[in-house]
Design a protein around this motif. Structure first.
Motif, mmCIF file in Angstrom:
data_model
loop_
_atom_site.group_PDB
_atom_site.id
_atom_site.type_symbol
_atom_site.label_atom_id
_atom_site.label_comp_id
_atom_site.label_asym_id
_atom_site.label_seq_id
_atom_site.Cartn_x
_atom_site.Cartn_y
_atom_site.Cartn_z
ATOM 1 N N MET A 1 0.849 -1.175 0.000
ATOM 2 C CA MET A 1 0.000 0.000 0.000
ATOM 3 C C MET A 1 0.898 1.242 0.000
ATOM 4 S SD MET A 1 -3.002 1.079 2.668
ATOM 5 C CE MET A 1 -3.948 -0.396 2.486
ATOM 6 N N ALA A 2 0.610 2.152 -0.893
ATOM 7 C CA ALA A 2 1.410 3.368 -1.019
ATOM 8 C C ALA A 2 1.067 4.350 0.099
ATOM 9 C CB ALA A 2 1.149 4.021 -2.369
ATOM 10 N N LYS A 3 2.070 5.093 0.485
ATOM 11 C CA LYS A 3 1.850 6.104 1.518
ATOM 12 C C LYS A 3 1.021 7.247 0.933
ATOM 13 C CE LYS A 3 4.256 9.150 4.638
ATOM 14 N NZ LYS A 3 5.520 9.706 5.063
ATOM 15 N N TRP A 4 0.028 7.690 1.707
ATOM 16 C CA TRP A 4 -0.841 8.766 1.241
ATOM 17 C C TRP A 4 -0.129 10.093 1.425
ATOM 18 C CZ3 TRP A 4 -3.116 12.997 3.651
ATOM 19 C CH2 TRP A 4 -4.068 13.648 2.898
ATOM 20 N N THR A 5 -0.064 10.870 0.381
ATOM 21 C CA THR A 5 0.511 12.214 0.470
ATOM 22 C C THR A 5 -0.510 13.206 -0.068
ATOM 23 O OG1 THR A 5 1.539 11.956 -1.697
ATOM 24 C CG2 THR A 5 2.897 11.445 0.221
ATOM 25 N N PRO A 6 -0.698 14.297 0.631
ATOM 26 C CA PRO A 6 -1.687 15.274 0.161
ATOM 27 C C PRO A 6 -1.222 15.958 -1.122
ATOM 28 C CG PRO A 6 -0.513 16.112 2.075
ATOM 29 C CD PRO A 6 -0.063 14.699 1.873
ATOM 30 N N ARG A 7 -2.160 16.211 -1.998
ATOM 31 C CA ARG A 7 -1.845 16.862 -3.271
ATOM 32 C C ARG A 7 -1.994 18.379 -3.188
ATOM 33 N NH1 ARG A 7 -4.072 11.951 -5.079
ATOM 34 N NH2 ARG A 7 -2.693 10.894 -6.531
ATOM 35 N N HIS A 8 -2.679 18.834 -2.164
ATOM 36 C CA HIS A 8 -2.885 20.279 -1.994
ATOM 37 C C HIS A 8 -2.973 20.578 -0.513
ATOM 38 C CE1 HIS A 8 -7.085 19.352 -1.121
ATOM 39 N NE2 HIS A 8 -7.051 18.551 -2.168
ATOM 40 N N GLU A 9 -2.858 21.856 -0.196
ATOM 41 C CA GLU A 9 -2.940 22.276 1.200
ATOM 42 C C GLU A 9 -4.349 22.109 1.729
ATOM 43 O OE1 GLU A 9 -1.456 25.972 2.948
ATOM 44 O OE2 GLU A 9 -0.012 25.946 1.289
ATOM 45 N N ALA A 10 -4.437 21.809 2.996
ATOM 46 C CA ALA A 10 -5.747 21.685 3.633
ATOM 47 C C ALA A 10 -6.380 23.072 3.737
ATOM 48 C CB ALA A 10 -5.605 21.079 5.023
ATOM 49 N N PRO A 11 -7.682 23.164 3.527
ATOM 50 C CA PRO A 11 -8.342 24.471 3.651
ATOM 51 C C PRO A 11 -8.395 24.918 5.100
ATOM 52 C CG PRO A 11 -9.963 22.747 3.321
ATOM 53 C CD PRO A 11 -8.620 22.097 3.188
ATOM 54 N N GLU A 12 -8.569 26.204 5.290
ATOM 55 C CA GLU A 12 -8.715 26.763 6.635
ATOM 56 C C GLU A 12 -10.006 26.225 7.248
ATOM 57 O OE1 GLU A 12 -6.742 28.857 8.458
ATOM 58 O OE2 GLU A 12 -5.263 28.480 6.889
ATOM 59 N N PRO A 13 -10.022 26.007 8.565
ATOM 60 C CA PRO A 13 -11.252 25.528 9.197
ATOM 61 C C PRO A 13 -12.338 26.595 9.137
ATOM 62 C CG PRO A 13 -9.575 25.997 10.841
ATOM 63 C CD PRO A 13 -8.925 26.147 9.501
ATOM 64 N N LEU A 14 -13.569 26.147 9.005
ATOM 65 C CA LEU A 14 -14.694 27.070 8.963
ATOM 66 C C LEU A 14 -15.002 27.558 10.372
ATOM 67 C CD1 LEU A 14 -17.088 25.155 6.565
ATOM 68 C CD2 LEU A 14 -15.671 27.130 6.035
ATOM 69 N N GLU A 15 -15.186 28.827 10.526
ATOM 70 C CA GLU A 15 -15.581 29.400 11.804
ATOM 71 C C GLU A 15 -17.035 29.837 11.689
ATOM 72 O OE1 GLU A 15 -13.958 29.551 14.671
ATOM 73 O OE2 GLU A 15 -12.191 28.602 13.801
ATOM 74 N N GLY A 16 -17.782 29.530 12.693
ATOM 75 C CA GLY A 16 -19.191 29.902 12.686
ATOM 76 C C GLY A 16 -19.660 30.140 14.102
ATOM 77 N N PRO A 17 -20.949 30.094 14.310
ATOM 78 C CA PRO A 17 -21.494 30.300 15.657
ATOM 79 C C PRO A 17 -21.317 29.034 16.499
ATOM 80 C CG PRO A 17 -23.270 29.898 14.125
ATOM 81 C CD PRO A 17 -21.993 29.953 13.313
ATOM 82 N N VAL A 18 -20.091 28.773 16.933
ATOM 83 C CA VAL A 18 -19.767 27.524 17.619
ATOM 84 C C VAL A 18 -20.498 27.428 18.954
ATOM 85 C CG1 VAL A 18 -17.889 26.096 18.491
ATOM 86 C CG2 VAL A 18 -17.530 27.503 16.483
ATOM 87 N N VAL A 19 -20.501 28.492 19.729
ATOM 88 C CA VAL A 19 -21.148 28.452 21.045
ATOM 89 C C VAL A 19 -22.642 28.202 20.882
ATOM 90 C CG1 VAL A 19 -21.631 29.759 23.151
ATOM 91 C CG2 VAL A 19 -19.383 29.935 22.074
ATOM 92 N N ALA A 20 -23.258 28.864 19.925
ATOM 93 C CA ALA A 20 -24.692 28.669 19.696
ATOM 94 C C ALA A 20 -24.993 27.243 19.234
ATOM 95 C CB ALA A 20 -25.190 29.671 18.662
ATOM 96 N N THR A 21 -24.135 26.681 18.420
ATOM 97 C CA THR A 21 -24.337 25.322 17.932
ATOM 98 C C THR A 21 -24.251 24.318 19.078
ATOM 99 O OG1 THR A 21 -23.393 25.936 15.804
ATOM 100 C CG2 THR A 21 -23.482 23.596 16.318
ATOM 101 N N ILE A 22 -23.236 24.449 19.912
ATOM 102 C CA ILE A 22 -23.069 23.534 21.045
ATOM 103 C C ILE A 22 -24.206 23.711 22.046
ATOM 104 C CG2 ILE A 22 -21.538 22.843 22.936
ATOM 105 C CD1 ILE A 22 -20.478 22.163 20.155
ATOM 106 N N THR A 23 -24.616 24.943 22.277
ATOM 107 C CA THR A 23 -25.726 25.200 23.201
ATOM 108 C C THR A 23 -27.017 24.581 22.677
ATOM 109 O OG1 THR A 23 -24.678 27.255 23.911
ATOM 110 C CG2 THR A 23 -27.019 27.003 24.405
ATOM 111 N N GLY A 24 -27.271 24.737 21.395
ATOM 112 C CA GLY A 24 -28.469 24.141 20.797
ATOM 113 C C GLY A 24 -28.470 22.627 20.908
ATOM 114 N N GLY A 25 -27.337 22.004 20.644
ATOM 115 C CA GLY A 25 -27.240 20.557 20.775
ATOM 116 C C GLY A 25 -27.438 20.086 22.206
ATOM 117 N N THR A 26 -26.904 20.836 23.154
ATOM 118 C CA THR A 26 -27.053 20.490 24.561
ATOM 119 C C THR A 26 -28.517 20.578 24.991
ATOM 120 O OG1 THR A 26 -24.835 21.304 25.008
ATOM 121 C CG2 THR A 26 -26.294 21.084 26.902
ATOM 122 N N ILE A 27 -29.195 21.611 24.530
ATOM 123 C CA ILE A 27 -30.624 21.757 24.849
ATOM 124 C C ILE A 27 -31.419 20.588 24.272
ATOM 125 C CG2 ILE A 27 -32.675 23.158 24.366
ATOM 126 C CD1 ILE A 27 -30.795 25.628 24.605
#
Length: 101
Positions: free
Chosen positions: A1-27
């Protein structure tokens, strides 16, 4: 099995309403727990008590998640407010004295 090498840079992580998302899930987890409480004996008769306790655990872990992401957001805010060492306004006093002499 060949070693996996990335062909391009990873994109920046998406930032959003993280606190609101976690709070909604907790509720939602806590609401599911409360909805299942009247049917406690039904779950117990069918050996499905893990459904009830999973919802309670999800709500409890969500509280930890809210604490964590609020701290993360505060740290990101503090980091964005402090000037970087490379900026001209944050020049060290020794460098300024050397330049002025």
């Amino acid at each position: 099995m060949a070693k996996w090498t990335p062909r391009h840079e990873a994109p920046e992580p998406l930032e959003g309403p993280v606190v609101a998302t976690i709070t909604g899930g907790t509720i939602i987890w806590f609401a599911l727990f409360l909805v299942q409480i009247p049917f406690y004996s039904w779950f117990d008769d069918r050996d499905l008590m893990w459904w009830v306790w999973t919802c309670l655990a999800g709500g409890g872990l969500g509280l930890i998640g809210i604490w964590y992401v609020r701290g993360r957001d505060a740290a990101l805010r503090r980091a964005s407010e402090t000037p970087s060492p490379e900026s001209p306004s944050a020049e060290s006093p020794s460098a300024a004295e050397t330049r002025d002499s």
